[in-house]
Design a protein around this motif. Structure first.
Motif, PDB file in Angstrom:
ATOM      1  N   ASP A 169      11.196 -88.337   6.235  1.00 46.45           N
ATOM      2  CA  ASP A 169      12.253 -89.010   7.018  1.00 46.45           C
ATOM      3  C   ASP A 169      13.090 -89.932   6.136  1.00 46.45           C
ATOM      4  O   ASP A 169      14.307 -89.965   6.250  1.00 46.45           O
TER       5      ASP A 169
ATOM      6  N   SER B  39      11.574 -88.489  18.245  1.00 49.07           N
ATOM      7  CA  SER B  39      11.384 -88.795  19.659  1.00 49.07           C
ATOM      8  C   SER B  39      11.803 -87.589  20.480  1.00 49.07           C
ATOM      9  O   SER B  39      12.518 -86.711  19.987  1.00 49.07           O
ATOM     10  N   ASN B  40      11.340 -87.576  21.723  1.00 51.84           N
ATOM     11  CA  ASN B  40      11.616 -86.438  22.609  1.00 51.84           C
ATOM     12  C   ASN B  40      12.147 -86.982  23.932  1.00 51.84           C
ATOM     13  O   ASN B  40      11.500 -86.852  24.976  1.00 51.84           O
TER      14      ASN B  40
ATOM     15  N   LYS C 228       6.013 -97.237  35.898  1.00 51.14           N
ATOM     16  CA  LYS C 228       4.738 -97.327  36.592  1.00 51.14           C
ATOM     17  C   LYS C 228       4.863 -97.417  38.111  1.00 51.14           C
ATOM     18  O   LYS C 228       3.830 -97.447  38.778  1.00 51.14           O
TER      19      LYS C 228
ATOM     20  N   ASN D 197       8.939 -87.511  34.467  1.00 47.08           N
ATOM     21  CA  ASN D 197      10.087 -88.414  34.368  1.00 47.08           C
ATOM     22  C   ASN D 197      11.322 -87.924  35.126  1.00 47.08           C
ATOM     23  O   ASN D 197      12.292 -88.664  35.283  1.00 47.08           O
TER      24      ASN D 197
ATOM     25  N   THR E 174       4.749 -87.168  24.776  1.00 44.38           N
ATOM     26  CA  THR E 174       5.314 -85.989  25.445  1.00 44.38           C
ATOM     27  C   THR E 174       4.592 -84.704  25.053  1.00 44.38           C
ATOM     28  O   THR E 174       5.010 -83.613  25.437  1.00 44.38           O
TER      29      THR E 174
ATOM     30  N   ASN F  20      12.475 -95.492  20.630  1.00 43.46           N
ATOM     31  CA  ASN F  20      11.565 -95.212  21.752  1.00 43.46           C
ATOM     32  C   ASN F  20      10.629 -96.379  22.077  1.00 43.46           C
ATOM     33  O   ASN F  20      10.072 -96.427  23.170  1.00 43.46           O
TER      34      ASN F  20
ATOM     35  N   SER G 194      10.620 -88.152  27.665  1.00 42.12           N
ATOM     36  CA  SER G 194      10.035 -89.501  27.746  1.00 42.12           C
ATOM     37  C   SER G 194      10.918 -90.538  28.422  1.00 42.12           C
ATOM     38  O   SER G 194      10.437 -91.596  28.809  1.00 42.12           O
TER      39      SER G 194
ATOM     40  N   THR H 121       2.372 -93.476  36.510  1.00 46.70           N
ATOM     41  CA  THR H 121       2.241 -92.467  35.458  1.00 46.70           C
ATOM     42  C   THR H 121       1.499 -93.058  34.265  1.00 46.70           C
ATOM     43  O   THR H 121       1.409 -94.281  34.134  1.00 46.70           O
TER      44      THR H 121
ATOM     45  N   VAL I 155      15.685 -84.846  14.018  1.00 45.88           N
ATOM     46  CA  VAL I 155      14.745 -84.720  12.901  1.00 45.88           C
ATOM     47  C   VAL I 155      13.344 -84.650  13.492  1.00 45.88           C
ATOM     48  O   VAL I 155      12.896 -85.601  14.148  1.00 45.88           O
ATOM     49  N   ASP I 156      12.651 -83.564  13.298  1.00 49.11           N
ATOM     50  CA  ASP I 156      11.337 -83.365  13.935  1.00 49.11           C
ATOM     51  C   ASP I 156      10.508 -82.407  13.092  1.00 49.11           C
ATOM     52  O   ASP I 156      11.017 -81.784  12.157  1.00 49.11           O
TER      53      ASP I 156
HETATM   54  N1  LIG Z   1       6.602 -91.532  32.865  1.00 53.36           N
HETATM   55  C1  LIG Z   1       6.326 -92.145  31.710  1.00 53.36           C
HETATM   56  N2  LIG Z   1       7.169 -92.028  30.668  1.00 53.36           N
HETATM   57  C2  LIG Z   1       6.903 -92.650  29.504  1.00 53.36           C
HETATM   58  C3  LIG Z   1       5.748 -93.455  29.379  1.00 53.36           C
HETATM   59  C4  LIG Z   1       4.868 -93.569  30.491  1.00 53.36           C
HETATM   60  O1  LIG Z   1       3.826 -94.243  30.450  1.00 53.36           O
HETATM   61  N3  LIG Z   1       5.204 -92.910  31.625  1.00 53.36           N
HETATM   62  N4  LIG Z   1       5.503 -94.105  28.198  1.00 53.36           N
HETATM   63  C5  LIG Z   1       6.616 -94.369  27.294  1.00 53.36           C
HETATM   64  C6  LIG Z   1       6.112 -94.736  25.976  1.00 53.36           C
HETATM   65  S1  LIG Z   1       5.023 -96.031  25.930  1.00 53.36           S
HETATM   66  C7  LIG Z   1       6.508 -94.140  24.836  1.00 53.36           C
HETATM   67  S2  LIG Z   1       5.950 -94.746  23.360  1.00 53.36           S
HETATM   68  C8  LIG Z   1       7.480 -93.018  24.878  1.00 53.36           C
HETATM   69  C9  LIG Z   1       7.320 -92.040  23.752  1.00 53.36           C
HETATM   70  O2  LIG Z   1       8.027 -90.895  23.935  1.00 53.36           O
HETATM   71  P1  LIG Z   1       8.727 -90.112  22.705  1.00 53.36           P
HETATM   72  O3  LIG Z   1       9.545 -91.034  21.936  1.00 53.36           O
HETATM   73  O4  LIG Z   1       9.436 -88.954  23.281  1.00 53.36           O
HETATM   74  O5  LIG Z   1       7.457 -89.752  21.807  1.00 53.36           O
HETATM   75  P2  LIG Z   1       6.785 -88.424  21.333  1.00 53.36           P
HETATM   76  O6  LIG Z   1       6.387 -87.536  22.427  1.00 53.36           O
HETATM   77  O7  LIG Z   1       5.738 -88.879  20.395  1.00 53.36           O
HETATM   78  O8  LIG Z   1       7.932 -87.687  20.523  1.00 53.36           O
HETATM   79  C10 LIG Z   1       7.940 -87.734  19.157  1.00 53.36           C
HETATM   80  C11 LIG Z   1       8.643 -86.499  18.600  1.00 53.36           C
HETATM   81  O9  LIG Z   1       8.780 -86.695  17.197  1.00 53.36           O
HETATM   82  C12 LIG Z   1       8.062 -85.710  16.467  1.00 53.36           C
HETATM   83  N5  LIG Z   1       7.422 -86.379  15.344  1.00 53.36           N
HETATM   84  C13 LIG Z   1       6.147 -86.762  15.193  1.00 53.36           C
HETATM   85  N6  LIG Z   1       5.975 -87.395  14.027  1.00 53.36           N
HETATM   86  C14 LIG Z   1       7.178 -87.419  13.412  1.00 53.36           C
HETATM   87  C15 LIG Z   1       7.642 -88.007  12.204  1.00 53.36           C
HETATM   88  O10 LIG Z   1       6.903 -88.603  11.420  1.00 53.36           O
HETATM   89  N7  LIG Z   1       8.974 -87.887  11.952  1.00 53.36           N
HETATM   90  C16 LIG Z   1       9.823 -87.237  12.792  1.00 53.36           C
HETATM   91  N8  LIG Z   1      11.106 -87.189  12.472  1.00 53.36           N
HETATM   92  N9  LIG Z   1       9.395 -86.667  13.926  1.00 53.36           N
HETATM   93  C17 LIG Z   1       8.106 -86.766  14.246  1.00 53.36           C
HETATM   94  C18 LIG Z   1       7.115 -85.064  17.446  1.00 53.36           C
HETATM   95  O11 LIG Z   1       6.935 -83.707  17.087  1.00 53.36           O
HETATM   96  C19 LIG Z   1       7.841 -85.253  18.791  1.00 53.36           C
HETATM   97  O12 LIG Z   1       8.700 -84.179  19.066  1.00 53.36           O
HETATM   98  O13 LIG Z   1       7.384 -92.378  26.157  1.00 53.36           O
HETATM   99  C20 LIG Z   1       7.654 -93.250  27.223  1.00 53.36           C
HETATM  100  N10 LIG Z   1       7.754 -92.515  28.460  1.00 53.36           N
END
Ligand SMILES: Nc1nc2c(c(=O)[nH]1)N[C@H]1C(S)=C(S)[C@@H](COP(=O)(O)OP(=O)(O)OC[C@H]3O[C@@H](n4cnc5c(=O)[nH]c(N)nc54)[C@H](O)[C@@H]3O)O[C@H]1N2
Ligand SMILES: Nc1nc2c(c(=O)[nH]1)N[C@H]1C(S)=C(S)[C@@H](COP(=O)(O)OP(=O)(O)OC[C@H]3O[C@@H](n4cnc5c(=O)[nH]c(N)nc54)[C@H](O)[C@@H]3O)O[C@H]1N2
Ligand code: SF4
Ligand SMILES: [Mo]
Length: 711
Positions: A494, A419-420, A701, A684, A610, A150, A424, A601, A444-445
Motif C-alpha cells: 500500500d 475497505s468494503n 446497533k 446494512n 465484511t 472506515n 460496511s 448487528t 486497492v485490495d
Molecule cells: N451493521 C454493521 N455494520 C458495521 C459494523 C457493525 O457492527 N454492524 N461494524 C463497523 C466496523 S466496527 C468496521 S471496522 C467496519 C469495517 O468494514 P470495512 O472497512 O468494509 O472492512 P473490511 O471488511 O475489513 O474490508 C477491508 C477490505 O480491504 C481488503 N484488505 C485487507 N487487508 C488489506 C490491506 O492491507 N490493504 C488493502 N489495500 N486492502 C486490504 C480486504 O480484502 C477487504 O476487501 O464495518 C462497520 N460496519
C-alpha cells in the motif's frame, strides 16, 4: 544393519523435509497476536500452518482466525496485477498503464470539478506508515479536504468521548497486565470472547481472583457467560442505564469526594441531574430491573479497584459518544482512574484501529493526533512536510457523509484503500448507488471485493505476510509486524502504491520513501510533541523491546503503561464530566406497529468484518457459511418463523433474507444479525443513515424492523 538403514532414512528425510518460519502478526483484530507462519516442504508437497509467538499482549495465544489467516493470504483469488474495467470486464494491465490512467483521470476530475472533487477513503487495517502516508497523500498530492476512513464506523464514538473527557484517546488507560487484579469489571456492549478471544485469560484470571464481573448486552454471548451479573439492556439504552448506575453511586455515597474535587470538573451538575429521575423510570426505559441496576452500581462503588470496558454495542449508536461519556462519568465519580487496577478500556476493533486513528486519515486530523483546524498544528506539520501552511486543506466530512457528497455530485472521484464500504456502511443500497455515480473509482485490495466490483481500476496489494510495518494494538502498544514472505505476481505494498501515484502526479519529492521504516521515521517526527507522540519509538527498539506503549517522546523513554496518574490531558489537567440525557437529543429508531422489533448487528467468532478475507478461508467459512438471524423462540412463534428457516427482515431502508436461529437467551423484543455477508444477506441494507451529531458514528446497533417467513 537396521541401525545403518535407519540412519540412512533419517538423513534422507532431513534432506527432503524442510521447515521455514516467517515472523508476522495476525491481520484481524486489535490484539495483534504475534505469530509465525510455517512452511513445511515434504518431498515436493508444501504444507502451511500458523502458530503463536510469545509477546506481552497475547502471550503466545492465537484464536481460530489467526490460526487460519494464511488461508486467505495464499488464496488463488488474490489479485496479482492491476485490473482495468473495459466494457464491464476487468482486464489485466501493467502498472505503468495503471498509473497513467490514474494521472489522466485524477487530473481531468480536478480540472473539471475542482480539487475537492477527489476523495480518499482509508482504513484502520493498514499499517501506521500507510495511514500516515494516506493522510499526507490526500493533503499534499491531491490537495483535497475529503479524506476519511472506515474507523469512523468503528472507534469514533469512543475516541471522541475519551478526547472530550480526558483530553486524550488511547483505547486502554492501563496495560492489560493489571486486569487480573481488578475487583469489579463492567463489560458494556463488548463481546471479547468472540471478538478478541486471546484477551479472555486476563478476565478469567480476574474472576479466579474473585472479581465481580458485570456484562451489559441485549443478548447472552460467550462473554456474558463469564459475568456474575448480566444486564440485558434494550438496544440503544446504555446512556440511560449508565445514568441509573450513577444515580445509585451518588445517592448511596460511593463517590470519591477528593477525586471529584481535585481531579475533575462538572460533578455538581451531574449530581443535580441524577436527582431529576428515578430508578424506576430508568428501569422501564432500559428494560433492566431496578434491583440489578442497584446491585451493579453497589458492587462497582464499593470495590477498591474497578475498570469499565466499552465496545461497539454502546458506541455504534447515534448517541454513542455521549453514552460512553456517561460510563466515564462513573469512573470519575468513583475515583477509579489513574491508579493500579482502575481505568477505562475502549476495546479497539481492527488490527490497527488505534494507530490508524492517530496519524491523519481522519477528516479533521493531522499526524500525532493533531487538529487540522489548529494553526500551530498546521504550521508544525507543514514544516515537516516541507510545504506552506496554507496549502494544507481544511477539515472534510466523515466516511458516510462522503457517500452523500458523491450522491450530490460534489465528489466525483475516489481513491479507496482497504475497505468494503458497500457492505460496511449504513444505508448500503444508497452507498452502492453513490459509488456507481463516480466518474472514477480506484480500489486497492487483495481481492475483488463487493466494492472493488464497482471500481474502474483495481490495484493489487500485499497481505499481512508480505507487508512490513508498525501496528498499534488494543493496549496502545506500538508493535513491529515483520514480513518477509514474497509478494505474488506484480503485487505492491500500500505504501509503495501511494508513493508511485504521488510520483506520477508530480509530487514525488514528498513521497520518496524506499522502505516502510523510512516512512515511520518521518511519522515519528510528525507525531513529535503531539498527543500521540511516537518520536522515541524506532524499528530497532521495537525489535529489541517487543513493543512500546505511546506516548513515548524520547529515545530513552520507556513508554507509558498507565495514563492519567497525576493529571488528565486537558490544559487544566482535569477530567471533564458531562450531564447525559436519558432520552437522546436525536431520537433513535422507535418500535412501531409496522416495525415492531429491534434489530441489532455484530459479529461471530469465525468471520471478520465484511468477510472478504474470512469467507475465502475454508476452515473459517466451514463454521458459518451463511448469515442468520438470532431470535427468541416466543417471538419466532408469534411471527410463524420456524428454527433454521428462511426469514425476510425489512426496515424502512430495505430488506434482506437470512436463516433464523432460535435462541432462548436473546431479548424477546430484539433480533440479531451479523454483518459478515454481502448482497442479499447484507444487513446494512436495513440500517439508517442517521449519525451521531458529535462523532458522526452510524447507529449500527439499533434499527426497527419487521420479519416474515419466506414461503
Ligand atoms: N451493521 C454493521 N455494520 C458495521 C459494523 C457493525 O457492527 N454492524 N461494524 C463497523 C466496523 S466496527 C468496521 S471496522 C467496519 C469495517 O468494514 P470495512 O472497512 O468494509 O472492512 P473490511 O471488511 O475489513 O474490508 C477491508 C477490505 O480491504 C481488503 N484488505 C485487507 N487487508 C488489506 C490491506 O492491507 N490493504 C488493502 N489495500 N486492502 C486490504 C480486504 O480484502 C477487504 O476487501 O464495518 C462497520 N460496519
Ligand atoms: N470474530 C471477529 N472479531 C472481531 C471482528 C470481527 O468482525 N469478527 N471485528 C473487529 C472489529 S473491527 C471490531 S470494531 C470489534 C467489535 O467488537 P465488539 O464490539 O465486541 O463486537 P459486536 O459484535 O459488534 O458488538 C458487541 C456486543 O454488543 C452487543 N450489543 C448490541 N446492541 C447493544 C446495545 O444497544 N447495548 C449494548 N450494551 N450492547 C449491545 C451485541 O449483542 C454484541 O454482543 O471486534 C474486532 N474483532
Ligand atoms: S483475530 Fe485477534 S485474537 Fe484472534 S489471533 Fe488474530 S489478533 Fe489474535
Ligand atoms: Mo471495527
Amino acid at each position: 544393519m537396521t541401525e545403518m538403514l535407519l540412519k540412512y532414512f533419517r538423513n534422507q528425510q532431513k534432506q527432503v523435509q524442510s521447515e521455514k518460519l516467517y515472523d508476522t502478526q495476525c491481520p484481524y483484530c486489535s490484539m495483534q497476536c504475534k505469530m509465525q507462519f510455517v512452511e513445511q516442504t515434504i518431498v515436493t508437497r508444501k504444507k502451511y500452518m500458523t502458530i503463536g509467538k510469545d509477546n506481552p499482549t497475547s502471550q503466545g495465544r492465537l484464536c481460530i482466525k489467526g490460526m487460519n489467516a494464511h488461508q486467505h493470504a495464499l488464496h488463488h483469488e488474490r489479485i496479482k496485477y492491476p485490473l482495468l474495467k473495459v466494457n464491464g470486464e476487468f482486464t489485466r494491465i501493467s502498472w505503468e498503464e495503471a498509473l497513467n490512467h490514474i494521472k489522466e483521470n485524477f487530473t481531468k476530475i480536478q480540472s473539471e470539478d475542482g480539487m475537492n472533487a477527489l476523495s480518499v477513503y482509508g482504513s484502520a487495517s493498514i499499517t501506521n506508515e500507510e495511514a500516515y502516508l494516506l493522510g499526507k497523500f490526500a493533503r499534499v498530492a491531491l490537495k483535497t479536504k475529503y479524506i476519511d476512513y472506515n474507523g469512523r464506523l468503528c472507534m469514533s464514538a469512543a475516541a471522541s468521548a475519551a478526547s472530550q473527557t480526558f483530553g486524550m484517546d488511547r483505547g486502554l488507560t492501563n496495560s492489560l497486565s493489571e486486569i487480573p487484579s481488578v475487583q469489579c469489571i463492567i463489560l458494556a456492549g463488548t463481546n471479547i470472547a468472540e471478538c478478541q478471544p486471546t484477551i479472555m485469560p486476563y478476565f478469567e484470571k480476574a474472576k479466579e481472583n474473585g472479581a465481580f464481573i458485570i456484562a451489559i448486552d441485549p443478548r447472552e454471548t460467550a462473554t456474558t457467560k463469564i459475568a456474575d451479573l448480566h444486564l440485558k439492556v434494550k438496544p440503544g439504552k446504555d446512556a440511560a442505564l449508565a445514568n441509573g448506575l450513577l444515580k445509585v453511586i451518588i445517592d448511596e455515597n460511593y463517590v470519591d469526594e477528593t477525586f471529584v474535587q481535585e481531579r475533575a470538573k462538572g460533578f455538581t451538575e451531574v449530581k443535580e441531574h441524577v436527582s431529576s429521575f428515578t430508578l424506576e423510570e430508568i428501569s422501564e426505559w432500559t428494560g433492566v430491573p431496578v434491583a440489578d441496576i442497584r446491585k451493579a452500581a453497589t458492587m462497582f462503588g464499593k470495590k477498591e479497584t474497578g475498570m469499565i470496558f466499552t465496545a461497539r454495542g454502546v458506541e455504534q449508536q447515534t448517541d454513542g459518544s455521549i453514552a460512553v461519556r456517561n460510563f466515564l462519568n462513573i469512573l470519575i465519580a468513583t475515583g477509579k482512574l489513574g491508579k493500579w487496577g482502575c481505568g477505562y478500556g475502549a476495546i479497539t476493533g481492527q488490527s490497527n484501529g488505534q494507530g490508524a486513528r492517530e496519524h491523519g486519515q481522519k477528516a479533521d486530523q493531522l499526524p500525532g493526533y493533531r487538529s487540522i483546524e489548529n494553526e500551530e498544528h498546521r504550521a508544525y506539520i507543514a514544516s515537516v512536510w516541507g510545504i506552506d501552511q496554507d496549502e494544507i486543506p481544511r477539515k472534510g466530512v466523515s466516511a458516510y457523509e462522503m457517500m452523500e457528497k458523491i450522491h450530490d455530485g460534489e465528489i466525483t472521484g475516489m481513491f479507496l484503500m482497504c475497505s468494503n464500504p458497500i457492505v460496511s456502511n449504513p444505508n448500503a443500497n444508497f452507498v452502492k448507488k453513490a459509488l456507481n455515480k463516480l466518474k472514477f473509482l480506484v480500489v486497492v485490495d487483495m481481492f475483488i471485493s463487493e466494492t472493488a466490483r464497482l471500481a474502474d481500476l483495481i490495484l493489487p496489494t500485499s497481505s499481512y505476510l508480505e507487508d512490513e510495518g508498525t501496528m498499534t494494538n488494543v493496549e496502545g502498544r506500538v508493535t513491529l509486524r515483520e514480513a518477509s514472505w514474497p509478494t505474488p505476481g506484480e503485487v505492491k505494498h500500500d505504501w509503495q502504491i501511494i508513493c508511485e501515484i504521488a510520483r506520477v502526479l508530480g509530487k514525488g519529492e514528498y513521497f520518496s520513501f524506499s522502505s516502510a521504516e523510512e516512512v515511520f521515521n518521518e511519522l515519528r517526527v510528525a507525531s513529535r510533541g503531539g498527543i500521540a507522540d511516537y518520536y522515541g519509538i524506532t524499528y530497532e527498539r521495537l525489535r529489541k523491546e517487543g513493543g512500546l506503549l505511546w506516548p513515548c517522546p524520547t529515545l530513552n523513554h520507556k513508554g507509558t503503561d498507565r495514563l492519567f496518574e497525576q493529571s488528565f490531558a486537558h490544559s487544566d489537567g482535569l477530567a471533564s464530566m458531562v450531564t447525559v440525557p436519558n432520552r437522546p437529543e436525536v431520537p433513535k429508531e422507535q418500535l412501531s406497529e409496522e416495525f415492531p422489533l429491534y434489530l441489532t448487528t455484530g459479529r461471530v467468532m469465525s468471520h471478520y468484518l465484511t468477510g472478504v478475507q474470512t469467507r475465502k478461508s475454508s476452515s473459517l467459512s466451514a463454521r458459518n457459511f451463511e448469515s442468520y438471524m438470532e431470535i427468541h423462540p416466543n417471538t419466532a412463534r408469534k411471527y410463524d418463523i420456524q428454527d433454521q428457516s428462511l426469514v425476510k427482515i425489512e426496515s424502512k431502508q430495505g430488506s434482506i433474507i437470512v436463516r433464523s436461529k432460535w435462541s432462548e437467551t436473546i431479548r424477546p423484543d430484539t433480533v440479531f444479525v451479523p454483518f459478515h455477508w454481502a448482497d442479499s444477506q447484507n444487513v446494512n441494507c436495513l440500517v439508517s443513515e442517521k449519525l451521531d451529531p458529535t462523532c458522526r458514528m452510524p447507529g449500527f446497533k439499533v434499527s426497527a424492523v419487521k420479519i416474515a417467513p419466506v414461503v
